[in-house]
Design a protein around this motif. Structure first.
Motif, PDB file in Angstrom:
ATOM      1  N   LEU A 233      27.575  33.533  48.276  1.00  0.00           N
ATOM      2  CA  LEU A 233      27.637  35.114  48.513  1.00  0.00           C
ATOM      3  C   LEU A 233      29.195  35.386  48.246  1.00  0.00           C
ATOM      4  CD1 LEU A 233      25.399  35.486  51.570  1.00  0.00           C
ATOM      5  CD2 LEU A 233      24.755  36.276  49.382  1.00  0.00           C
ATOM      6  N   PHE A 234      30.140  34.425  48.387  1.00  0.00           N
ATOM      7  CA  PHE A 234      31.495  34.640  48.303  1.00  0.00           C
ATOM      8  C   PHE A 234      31.904  34.033  46.883  1.00  0.00           C
ATOM      9  CE2 PHE A 234      30.931  35.645  52.506  1.00  0.00           C
ATOM     10  CZ  PHE A 234      31.903  36.594  52.957  1.00  0.00           C
ATOM     11  N   PRO A 235      32.842  34.653  46.344  1.00  0.00           N
ATOM     12  CA  PRO A 235      33.454  33.911  45.293  1.00  0.00           C
ATOM     13  C   PRO A 235      34.206  32.810  45.773  1.00  0.00           C
ATOM     14  CG  PRO A 235      34.771  35.863  45.729  1.00  0.00           C
ATOM     15  CD  PRO A 235      33.645  36.298  46.864  1.00  0.00           C
ATOM     16  N   ALA A 236      34.417  32.010  44.804  1.00  0.00           N
ATOM     17  CA  ALA A 236      35.390  30.716  45.054  1.00  0.00           C
ATOM     18  C   ALA A 236      36.917  31.179  45.428  1.00  0.00           C
ATOM     19  CB  ALA A 236      35.337  29.695  43.950  1.00  0.00           C
ATOM     20  N   LEU A 237      37.322  30.607  46.507  1.00  0.00           N
ATOM     21  CA  LEU A 237      38.620  31.014  47.065  1.00  0.00           C
ATOM     22  C   LEU A 237      39.185  30.074  47.434  1.00  0.00           C
ATOM     23  CD1 LEU A 237      37.581  34.245  48.893  1.00  0.00           C
ATOM     24  CD2 LEU A 237      38.921  34.257  46.765  1.00  0.00           C
ATOM     25  N   GLU A 238      40.470  29.846  47.184  1.00  0.00           N
ATOM     26  CA  GLU A 238      41.396  28.765  47.867  1.00  0.00           C
ATOM     27  C   GLU A 238      42.427  29.741  48.991  1.00  0.00           C
ATOM     28  OE1 GLU A 238      43.014  25.270  49.093  1.00  0.00           O
ATOM     29  OE2 GLU A 238      41.333  25.353  47.613  1.00  0.00           O
ATOM     30  N   VAL A 239      42.208  29.624  50.045  1.00  0.00           N
ATOM     31  CA  VAL A 239      42.855  30.616  51.043  1.00  0.00           C
ATOM     32  C   VAL A 239      43.955  29.893  51.797  1.00  0.00           C
ATOM     33  CG1 VAL A 239      42.461  32.191  52.958  1.00  0.00           C
ATOM     34  CG2 VAL A 239      40.690  31.845  51.449  1.00  0.00           C
ATOM     35  N   CYS A 240      45.225  30.318  51.579  1.00  0.00           N
ATOM     36  CA  CYS A 240      46.346  29.616  52.102  1.00  0.00           C
ATOM     37  C   CYS A 240      47.154  30.566  53.026  1.00  0.00           C
ATOM     38  CB  CYS A 240      47.294  29.283  51.216  1.00  0.00           C
ATOM     39  SG  CYS A 240      46.649  28.365  49.724  1.00  0.00           S
ATOM     40  N   SER A 241      47.521  30.086  54.263  1.00  0.00           N
ATOM     41  CA  SER A 241      47.827  31.080  55.326  1.00  0.00           C
ATOM     42  C   SER A 241      49.472  30.659  55.535  1.00  0.00           C
ATOM     43  CB  SER A 241      47.217  30.800  56.569  1.00  0.00           C
ATOM     44  OG  SER A 241      47.922  31.434  57.779  1.00  0.00           O
ATOM     45  N   HIS A 242      50.248  31.607  55.575  1.00  0.00           N
ATOM     46  CA  HIS A 242      51.512  31.462  55.961  1.00  0.00           C
ATOM     47  C   HIS A 242      51.804  30.504  57.144  1.00  0.00           C
ATOM     48  CE1 HIS A 242      52.460  35.746  54.013  1.00  0.00           C
ATOM     49  NE2 HIS A 242      51.968  34.773  53.089  1.00  0.00           N
ATOM     50  N   SER A 243      50.883  30.426  57.847  1.00  0.00           N
ATOM     51  CA  SER A 243      51.017  29.280  58.889  1.00  0.00           C
ATOM     52  C   SER A 243      50.837  28.049  58.654  1.00  0.00           C
ATOM     53  CB  SER A 243      50.312  29.873  60.036  1.00  0.00           C
ATOM     54  OG  SER A 243      48.762  29.417  59.808  1.00  0.00           O
ATOM     55  N   GLY A 244      50.442  27.704  57.463  1.00  0.00           N
ATOM     56  CA  GLY A 244      50.298  26.508  56.743  1.00  0.00           C
ATOM     57  C   GLY A 244      48.906  25.862  56.801  1.00  0.00           C
ATOM     58  N   TRP A 245      48.226  26.918  57.321  1.00  0.00           N
ATOM     59  CA  TRP A 245      46.654  26.334  57.007  1.00  0.00           C
ATOM     60  C   TRP A 245      46.099  26.770  55.711  1.00  0.00           C
ATOM     61  CZ3 TRP A 245      41.831  28.887  57.099  1.00  0.00           C
ATOM     62  CH2 TRP A 245      40.526  28.353  57.674  1.00  0.00           C
ATOM     63  N   HIS A 246      45.205  26.098  55.277  1.00  0.00           N
ATOM     64  CA  HIS A 246      44.422  26.416  53.989  1.00  0.00           C
ATOM     65  C   HIS A 246      42.897  25.772  53.988  1.00  0.00           C
ATOM     66  CE1 HIS A 246      44.962  22.599  52.053  1.00  0.00           C
ATOM     67  NE2 HIS A 246      45.999  22.480  52.765  1.00  0.00           N
TER      68      HIS A 246
ATOM     69  N   ARG B 147      39.232  25.783  51.228  1.00  0.00           N
ATOM     70  CA  ARG B 147      38.505  26.429  50.150  1.00  0.00           C
ATOM     71  C   ARG B 147      37.332  26.889  50.605  1.00  0.00           C
ATOM     72  NH1 ARG B 147      34.687  26.255  46.593  1.00  0.00           N
ATOM     73  NH2 ARG B 147      34.962  26.555  44.113  1.00  0.00           N
ATOM     74  N   ILE B 148      36.633  28.158  50.118  1.00  0.00           N
ATOM     75  CA  ILE B 148      35.318  28.515  50.516  1.00  0.00           C
ATOM     76  C   ILE B 148      34.924  29.261  49.520  1.00  0.00           C
ATOM     77  CG2 ILE B 148      35.750  29.103  53.029  1.00  0.00           C
ATOM     78  CD1 ILE B 148      36.314  32.049  52.196  1.00  0.00           C
ATOM     79  N   GLY B 149      33.436  29.655  49.318  1.00  0.00           N
ATOM     80  CA  GLY B 149      32.794  30.359  48.406  1.00  0.00           C
ATOM     81  C   GLY B 149      32.014  29.406  47.525  1.00  0.00           C
ATOM     82  N   GLY B 150      31.586  30.054  46.442  1.00  0.00           N
ATOM     83  CA  GLY B 150      30.657  29.376  45.581  1.00  0.00           C
ATOM     84  C   GLY B 150      31.244  28.328  44.601  1.00  0.00           C
ATOM     85  N   PRO B 151      30.716  27.849  43.816  1.00  0.00           N
ATOM     86  CA  PRO B 151      31.187  26.892  42.565  1.00  0.00           C
ATOM     87  C   PRO B 151      32.226  27.666  41.669  1.00  0.00           C
ATOM     88  CG  PRO B 151      28.870  27.523  42.017  1.00  0.00           C
ATOM     89  CD  PRO B 151      29.056  28.161  43.438  1.00  0.00           C
ATOM     90  N   GLY B 152      32.773  27.033  40.783  1.00  0.00           N
ATOM     91  CA  GLY B 152      33.955  27.354  39.871  1.00  0.00           C
ATOM     92  C   GLY B 152      35.124  27.365  40.498  1.00  0.00           C
ATOM     93  N   ARG B 153      36.121  27.649  39.748  1.00  0.00           N
ATOM     94  CA  ARG B 153      37.703  27.519  39.764  1.00  0.00           C
ATOM     95  C   ARG B 153      37.795  28.419  40.745  1.00  0.00           C
ATOM     96  NH1 ARG B 153      42.395  27.391  35.232  1.00  0.00           N
ATOM     97  NH2 ARG B 153      44.059  27.020  36.844  1.00  0.00           N
ATOM     98  N   PRO B 154      38.700  28.287  41.837  1.00  0.00           N
ATOM     99  CA  PRO B 154      38.996  29.154  42.828  1.00  0.00           C
ATOM    100  C   PRO B 154      40.261  30.052  42.547  1.00  0.00           C
ATOM    101  CG  PRO B 154      39.658  27.022  43.751  1.00  0.00           C
ATOM    102  CD  PRO B 154      38.795  26.614  42.493  1.00  0.00           C
ATOM    103  N   THR B 155      40.059  31.293  43.219  1.00  0.00           N
ATOM    104  CA  THR B 155      41.279  32.051  43.049  1.00  0.00           C
ATOM    105  C   THR B 155      42.013  31.578  44.290  1.00  0.00           C
ATOM    106  OG1 THR B 155      40.081  33.892  41.834  1.00  0.00           O
ATOM    107  CG2 THR B 155      42.067  34.500  43.121  1.00  0.00           C
ATOM    108  N   THR B 156      43.161  31.640  44.213  1.00  0.00           N
ATOM    109  CA  THR B 156      44.359  31.228  45.393  1.00  0.00           C
ATOM    110  C   THR B 156      44.716  32.587  46.124  1.00  0.00           C
ATOM    111  OG1 THR B 156      44.955  29.333  44.614  1.00  0.00           O
ATOM    112  CG2 THR B 156      46.528  30.521  46.307  1.00  0.00           C
TER     113      THR B 156
END
Length: 245
Positions: free
Chosen positions: A189-202, A204-213
């Motif tokens: 249901l979600f696009p592929a995402l690489e989520v990086c927090s300023h706190s240092g946590w990161h 990957r969520i979402g469906g298949p494919g190359r994730p957007t950071t």
């Protein structure tokens, strides 16, 4: 959220006692803001499309009742649905949205107090005991305060009464970001995402494919991911379309 997954365990180094204390604090913060809302303002639009502030308040109160029913069912060793039916859930929401300020405030306060009392009774229950919150979504007893904290904080933002994404406490924002990430998981249901927090946590969520950071603070990422903040607050999110959930 019934189309999403089952959340993982608690964030690292977070105890149930901590969660309960912060949930009570978040509830008191909510009640401190809602007591200032007048009758007319309750009927104004919230941040949720199609919902007034009174709709949001009613939903928060009924969520407390639903969690309390789940706890009671667990204690009585009976299978209990959070909501009797979807039709009754909608009917309760619409009826509650027509109430005035005093009734809404009493409902928010009373339902939260009764849920807290129910949580007290779980102290002698196996913390790994499982409760079903929605079809396909099961959580452990130790996760229940986190589920409630998520409802209180995000819907406090939805009330549009001065509490914004920037005001979500840092620790709480991190816990809830992890909670919502575990709900989403690899859902397509979600696009592929690489989520990086300023706190240092990161993660990957979402469906298949190359994730957007995408990058941002824990609080901004939390509110963007759940539809409470715009992409302008998130680095790399300009072309990302998120589903409504």
């Amino acid at each position: 959220m019934s189309d999403l997954g089952t959340p993982s365990e608690l964030p690292d180094q977070v105890s149930v006692a901590q969660l309960r204390r912060r949930e009570r604090e978040a509830t008191q913060s909510l009640l401190g803001d809602t007591i200032t809302i007048g009758d007319q303002d309750w009927q104004e639009a919230s941040r949720l499309p199609g919902w007034t502030r009174a709709h949001v308040a009613t939903h928060i109160a009924r969520n407390a009742d639903a969690l309390r029913r789940s706890v009671t069912g667990l204690l009585n060793h009976t299978s209990t649905r959070m909501y009797p039916s979807e039709a009754e859930k909608v009917a309760d929401l619409e009826a509650g949205s027509l109430r005035g300020a005093l009734e809404l405030q009493i409902d928010l306060d009373t339902s939260a107090g009764e849920l807290s009392h129910a949580f007290d009774q779980l102290e002698d229950v196996d913390p790994d005991e499982v409760v079903q919150l929605a079809p396909g979504q099961r959580v452990s007893v130790r996760q229940l305060p986190l589920a409630r904290l998520n409802e209180v904080v995000l819907h406090h933002v939805d009330l549009d009464c001065g509490y914004t994404a920037e005001m979500v406490d840092g620790d709480i924002a991190r816990w809830l970001l992890e909670w919502n990430f575990s709900l989403i998981g690899d859902s397509d249901l979600f696009p592929a995402l690489e989520v990086c927090s300023h706190s240092g946590w990161h993660a990957r969520i979402g469906g298949p494919g190359r994730p957007t950071t995408v990058r941002g603070t824990d609080a901004r990422l939390l509110c963007w991911l759940t539809g409470r903040a715009g992409a302008e607050l998130i680095e790399g999110a300009d072309d990302v379309e998120l589903p409504t959930w």
